[in-house]
Design an enzyme around this catalytic site. Structure first.
Site, PDB file in Angstrom:
ATOM      1  N   MET A  77       0.819  -1.204   0.000  1.00  0.00           N
ATOM      2  CA  MET A  77       0.000   0.000   0.000  1.00  0.00           C
ATOM      3  C   MET A  77       0.864   1.270   0.000  1.00  0.00           C
ATOM      4  O   MET A  77       2.076   1.211   0.177  1.00  0.00           O
ATOM      5  CB  MET A  77      -0.924  -0.003   1.219  1.00  0.00           C
ATOM      6  CG  MET A  77      -1.926  -1.152   1.232  1.00  0.00           C
ATOM      7  SD  MET A  77      -2.973  -1.163   2.689  1.00  0.00           S
ATOM      8  CE  MET A  77      -3.951   0.326   2.457  1.00  0.00           C
ATOM      9  N   HIS A  78       0.194   2.409  -0.201  1.00  0.00           N
ATOM     10  CA  HIS A  78       0.729   3.752   0.052  1.00  0.00           C
ATOM     11  C   HIS A  78       1.721   4.269  -0.978  1.00  0.00           C
ATOM     12  O   HIS A  78       2.027   5.467  -1.002  1.00  0.00           O
ATOM     13  CB  HIS A  78       1.392   3.842   1.434  1.00  0.00           C
ATOM     14  CG  HIS A  78       0.613   3.246   2.547  1.00  0.00           C
ATOM     15  ND1 HIS A  78      -0.709   3.558   2.801  1.00  0.00           N
ATOM     16  CD2 HIS A  78       0.965   2.339   3.497  1.00  0.00           C
ATOM     17  CE1 HIS A  78      -1.124   2.881   3.864  1.00  0.00           C
ATOM     18  NE2 HIS A  78      -0.141   2.134   4.295  1.00  0.00           N
ATOM     19  N   ASP A 233      -2.632  -5.068   0.554  1.00  0.00           N
ATOM     20  CA  ASP A 233      -2.072  -6.361   0.956  1.00  0.00           C
ATOM     21  C   ASP A 233      -2.765  -6.972   2.165  1.00  0.00           C
ATOM     22  O   ASP A 233      -3.100  -8.167   2.173  1.00  0.00           O
ATOM     23  CB  ASP A 233      -0.564  -6.256   1.174  1.00  0.00           C
ATOM     24  CG  ASP A 233      -0.149  -5.090   2.053  1.00  0.00           C
ATOM     25  OD1 ASP A 233      -1.011  -4.390   2.622  1.00  0.00           O
ATOM     26  OD2 ASP A 233       1.071  -4.861   2.180  1.00  0.00           O
TER      27      ASP A 233
END
Length: 479
Positions: A77-78, A233
């Site tokens: 992520m991110h 995830d």
């Protein structure tokens, strides 16, 4: 049949499952991380495509793919994947564990509107502060941005030709109104962006597009193969282990550590540093306590000791009371509950009697106490954990599972041998998208055994946790 792809930090994994959710084939391709400066963590998005090609080559070599009806995506992520108006990558992706934007994150978080809309602290690893860092340090790059995609959604662009994201991953950008499950125009405007810079959003179990003809022909797939929204995830991993309803939770002992609990409502409490995100299923949310180093801390110590991590843990016998040596696993800062990018790890209480086994136990205990901090933070939001599964490489250590069960006062269930991670969850989401199914397609796995708390050591672990908290305060003052 259905394919799940999980774009991790160190590798991309693909699994092929049949209609009974049995794994028919799997493959993994490694990925490298670049750390050009202290606190920086980057990856070349082109390497993700190369890894996906390797995985598709392997899967098609192991099994004919003509019956595949859907592909699902999971991923780290991110990460800020920045594209120009021709969909060309502008710079290496700034990853989730990059802390360069800590000052920008703090400035955003000081404005109450960010927490109010997103339901979360603005952490340095999130996407929005990365763009604020670019504004100050790489304005020429910022000016060329046409689209901001998360890592797995860059894979989707390659697969389908469409700019699409989904709710669970988007919730980690600091631009999503997590309660309404939509982009926040107010927060995008504050970052100098608009909706035209963002992908359109779907739910994780919905169809996001269909496979490009060129790719379908290359690997013998149908041209109408759907690509599901997928999930971040941890949300995809939760689909993989069947954590989809309130009261269900899992603890992941991977590179980072996660205590993940499903919720049937939206109950944010940013002050706890708990992540409150959308789940990969409609009208469902989840909360996570996240620590940045779990097996990463054990592997660090193993390198220091010049031994194999598995050998260190397998040498431990029955669970012991925490000793005088305390380990803080803050090797690169910490999220829940500290929200502190500057704090660093430490060994305290070292003595002549501290041998390799004692130090190994201290490392496992330190991560365990960090997970207990996450449990306490979740409880402060009103989230209860009725059942707890353990997944990840660290779950192979019975000693570690006993420590967690004892520190949390909660039995820990260990699934039967099998792959229930992000790739499997992504394949389940592909099945949902292709068939119109829902949570009923994500049952929990069969439990091999349950690790009970060692109640005779409960008080000792309470005392060890109190020492850990005191040591944490010292470390924060030192930082």
């Amino acid at each position: 049949m259905f394919i799940g792809l999980d774009l991790g930090t160190s590798g991309l994994k693909g699994v092929l499952i049949d209609e009974d959710q049995e794994i028919l084939a799997e493959s993994t391709a490694p990925l490298a991380v670049s750390r050009p400066r202290d606190g920086w963590s980057e990856q070349d998005p082109a390497s993700w495509i190369n890894a996906a090609e390797t995985v598709f080559d392997a899967l098609s070599a192991k099994h004919e793919l003509g019956a595949v009806a859907g592909i699902g995506l999971s991923g780290q992520m991110h990460g800020a994947t920045l594209l120009d108006d021709g969909d060309q990558v502008l710079r290496p992706c700034i990853l989730w564990n990059d802390t360069r934007s800590h000052a920008e994150a703090a400035a955003m978080d000081a404005d109450p509107v960010w927490r109010k809309i997103t339901g979360n602290i603005v952490f340095p690893g999130f996407t929005a502060p990365k763009l604020a860092w670019l504004k100050l340090n790489e304005p020429e790059t910022l000016a060329k941005i046409a689209k901001v995609l998360l890592p797995k959604d860059f894979l989707r662009l390659w697969l389908t030709g469409d700019h699409v994201g989904e709710m669970s991953d988007a919730a980690g950008t600091s631009w999503l109104d997590t309660g309404t499950r939509d982009w926040s125009d107010r927060l995008l405007d504050a970052s100098g962006l608009g909706r035209d810079h963002m992908p359109r959003l779907v739910e994780g179990s919905e169809v996001s597009g269909t496979l490009r003809t060129e790719l379908a022909q290359r690997w013998g797939l149908r041209p109408d193969t759907v690509v599901a929204g997928g999930g971040g995830d941890n949300a995809a991993s939760a689909i993989g282990v069947g954590v989809v309803r309130a009261g269900q939770a899992f603890v992941s002992l991977g590179t980072s550590g996660v205590l993940f609990a499903a919720n049937d409502g939206y109950r944010p409490d940013p002050a706890t540093a708990v992540h409150t995100f959308c789940h990969a299923l409609p009208n469902t949310w989840h909360q996570m306590g996240v620590i940045l180093a779990a097996t990463d801390a054990l592997n660090w110590f193993a390198r220091l000791a010049g031994q194999d991590a598995a050998a260190l843990t397998s040498a431990l016998a029955d669970l012991q009371a925490p000793g005088k040596t305390t380990f803080l696993p803050y090797l690169g800062g910490e999220r829940t509950p500290l929200n502190d990018s500057a704090v660093r790890g430490a060994f305290l209480g070292l003595e002549h009697a501290t041998d390799t086994a004692a130090a190994t136990r201290a490392v496992l205990e330190g991560v365990t106490f960090a997970i207990r901090d996450c449990r306490d933070a979740l409880a402060a939001t009103g989230t209860d954990i009725a059942s707890l599964l353990a997944v990840g490489g660290g779950a192979r250590s019975t000693y570690w599972l006993q420590a967690i069960a004892t520190a949390l006062g909660t039995p820990v269930d260990l699934p039967v041998a099998g792959d229930f991670g992000g790739a499997f969850g992504a394949a389940r989401l592909a099945m949902m998208a292709a068939t119109g199914g829902g949570a009923e397609l994500a049952p929990p796995p069969t439990i091999e055994r349950q690790v009970e708390p060692v109640t005779s050591l409960s008080d000792a672990f309470d005392e060890g946790h109190a020492r850990y908290r005191a040591a944490t305060r010292v470390a924060q003052n030192f930082a």
